[in-house]
Motif scaffolding. Structure first.
Motif, PDB file in Angstrom:
ATOM      1  N   LYS A   1       0.883  -1.206   0.020  1.00 12.79           N
ATOM      2  CA  LYS A   1       0.016   0.034  -0.072  1.00 12.79           C
ATOM      3  C   LYS A   1       0.914   1.414   0.063  1.00 12.79           C
ATOM      4  CE  LYS A   1      -3.714   2.449   2.550  1.00 12.79           C
ATOM      5  NZ  LYS A   1      -4.699   2.180   3.715  1.00 12.79           N
TER       6      LYS A   1
ATOM      7  N   ARG B   1      -9.039  -3.667  -2.368  1.00 16.53           N
ATOM      8  CA  ARG B   1     -10.260  -2.787  -2.528  1.00 16.53           C
ATOM      9  C   ARG B   1      -9.863  -1.342  -1.905  1.00 16.53           C
ATOM     10  NH1 ARG B   1     -14.513  -5.214  -5.346  1.00 16.53           N
ATOM     11  NH2 ARG B   1     -14.688  -7.556  -5.282  1.00 16.53           N
TER      12      ARG B   1
ATOM     13  N   GLY C   1      -8.072   0.891  -4.136  1.00 16.41           N
ATOM     14  CA  GLY C   1      -8.699   1.301  -5.375  1.00 16.41           C
ATOM     15  C   GLY C   1      -8.567   0.487  -6.495  1.00 16.41           C
TER      16      GLY C   1
ATOM     17  N   LYS D   1      -6.044  -1.021 -10.887  1.00 13.62           N
ATOM     18  CA  LYS D   1      -6.919   0.168 -10.681  1.00 13.62           C
ATOM     19  C   LYS D   1      -7.697   0.294 -12.038  1.00 13.62           C
ATOM     20  CE  LYS D   1      -3.409   2.810  -8.052  1.00 13.62           C
ATOM     21  NZ  LYS D   1      -2.728   3.969  -8.138  1.00 13.62           N
TER      22      LYS D   1
END
Length: 476
Positions: free
Chosen positions: A335, A382, A385, A408
């Motif tokens: 992330k 999720r 994104g 994405k």
């Protein structure tokens, strides 16, 4: 342990696949009788001659023999699934589905005009698939359809294989050779590969190219000069302006340098993979990766600095010694980097892998843990994104689960969808590469295979080219 007896049919292979799903949840020895009599399928589970559970199903009528045979197999499997469920009390997330392309079922039924409501009911009631997996199937199928509907007539995709890796990971079964052992053959391999690429470019010059994918092995095992040589030859052979997607599976961070990333950018490569598999150093050491977590981060940041704006990162769930905590940590680290794609693989114990040979030496995650890891991965992706856009399954996967690609919006890998759904021809070059010629909207697929052996590929490259020539002519 189950001894299977098939009466009145030859569906033994498919039924054994169903049995394999339940084996981790069974103790003791049993006899299983699977019978087809007329349009009635039945299954009986016995222990020491005593019937414990039995189930009977009627074969659904069909307007032709091919569909009728398919319906017979379906109810034979259904009856076996139900008696094993009665024995174990265990419902499989994917029900009795064992194929590698789950969304093909969705696409097939939708082509027949089946509504989503009826389709969902069929997947649940007939195939025994859980609601969560049905939701995933439907979402992925919709994403795939948006990609597949843009395919053009006579369009192809290309695959170019580089069968070298710096070391072999414990779980790997791909056609890949140790660079240390085969270093002296890399140039000869590139000679042969470039010759095959030249032939393909000429033979398919009138066919638009949807996607071009260089995989392996680890393509960035090539040194800078070798990589530049290959990519220059590709650029000289094909009109890359018309290629919709150009991917290199850069893969292992210990093979990626700033110069290689610069070469890829200069040669119009639009999508790359930097695959950590895990962001836990102990795991990387265990599986045979000779790089650090810091190396992964550094390489990713260099790629971003050089303008690579479509990066995929692979992770594997169920690696030796990993649990929920380690998977959560990996996803937290990804992330921070913010890749456009994350592909989540579930560990599969391949027959040709070192992990299969030494399976008892590794602590592998239980099915319940894998399910938690998959849920954590989906939620994390999720939250970044990313949405699921392609999926496939493999034999001997831990927990009988799945691999899912997340992306994405607008960054979905076209090649991944094309190879999974087999909707257009994929011309493949390199040792072990298999060309798939797709006809009649996927109703017919013919394969043209290259030899796997590195030495044979180099020595018999003219034969490989002739195979393609004959195949292209035959299946024109």
């Amino acid at each position: 342990m189950i001894k299977l007896t098939c009466i009145g049919h030859d569906t033994e292979f498919e039924i054994n696949n169903i049995i394999h799903l339940f084996e981790p949840y069974m103790e003791g020895e049993y006899d299983l009788q699977s019978t087809l009599e007329g349009n009635e399928a039945s299954a009986k589970l016995l222990k020491v001659g005593v019937v414990l559970y039995e189930c009977t199903r009627q074969v659904e009528p069909a307007d032709n023999e091919i569909k009728l045979k398919k319906n017979r197999k379906l109810v034979l499997k259904e009856a076996v699934y139900d008696v094993l469920y009665q024995l174990t009390g265990k419902q499989m997330p994917w029900g009795m589905l064992t194929g590698i392309r789950p969304t093909k079922i969705v696409h097939d039924y939708q082509k027949q005009g089946m509504s989503d409501k009826v389709l969902r009911a069929r997947l649940k009631d007939v195939y025994r698939i859980s609601d969560a997996k049905i939701d995933l199937m439907m979402e992925v199928a919709k994403a795939e359809e948006e990609i597949l509907e843009k395919n053009q007539k006579d369009e192809i995709s290309l695959y170019i294989g580089i069968p070298f890796c710096p070391t072999r990971c414990v779980y790997c079964s791909f056609t890949a050779y140790s660079l240390e052992a085969k270093r002296n053959q890399v140039e000869s391999y590139l000679d042969a590969l470039c010759k095959e690429i030249t032939f393909i470019a000429e033979a398919k010059k009138d066919h638009p190219i949807r996607s071009l994918y260089i995989g392996g092995g680890t393509p960035t095992s090539l040194n800078e000069a070798q990589l530049e040589r290959l990519l220059k030859h590709i650029k000289a052979s094909f009109n890359l302006e018309n290629v919709g997607e150009y991917t290199i599976e850069a893969g292992r961070p210990d093979t990626i340098t700033r110069e290689k990333l610069e070469i890829m950018k200069a040669m119009d490569v639009g999508r790359i993979s930097i695959n950590p598999q895990s962001m836990n150093q102990k795991t990387l050491d265990t599986i045979g990766r000779h790089h650090t977590v810091e190396d992964i981060i550094e390489v990713f940041n260099i790629a971003r600095e050089l303008g690579h704006d479509n990066i995929n990162m692979d992770i594997i769930l169920g690696l030796p010694g990993e649990g929920v905590v380690e998977v959560r940590h990996t996803l937290e680290e990804l992330k921070k980097l913010g890749p456009e794609n994350i592909t989540v693989h579930t560990m599969a114990i391949k027959r040709a892998s070192r992990l299969k040979e030494q399976q008892d030496d590794y602590q592998l995650a239980e099915a319940t843990k894998i399910e938690q890891m998959l849920d954590i991965s989906q939620r994390a992706c999720r939250a970044m994104g990313l949405a699921p856009y392609y999926m496939y399954r493999q034999k001997n996967m831990l927990g009988n689960f799945e691999n899912v690609g997340y992306a994405k919006p607008g960054y979905e890998c076209v090649y991944n969808v094309e190879i999974m759904e087999e909707s257009e021809s994929i011309i493949a070059a390199g040792a072990g590469a298999i060309t798939k010629m797709v006809y009649q909207n996927g109703e017919r697929i013919d394969r043209i295979a290259n030899v796997k052996s590195l030495e044979d590929y180099i020595g018999r490259i003219d034969e490989m080219i002739e195979r393609k020539r004959e195949g292209f002519e035959k299946y024109r």
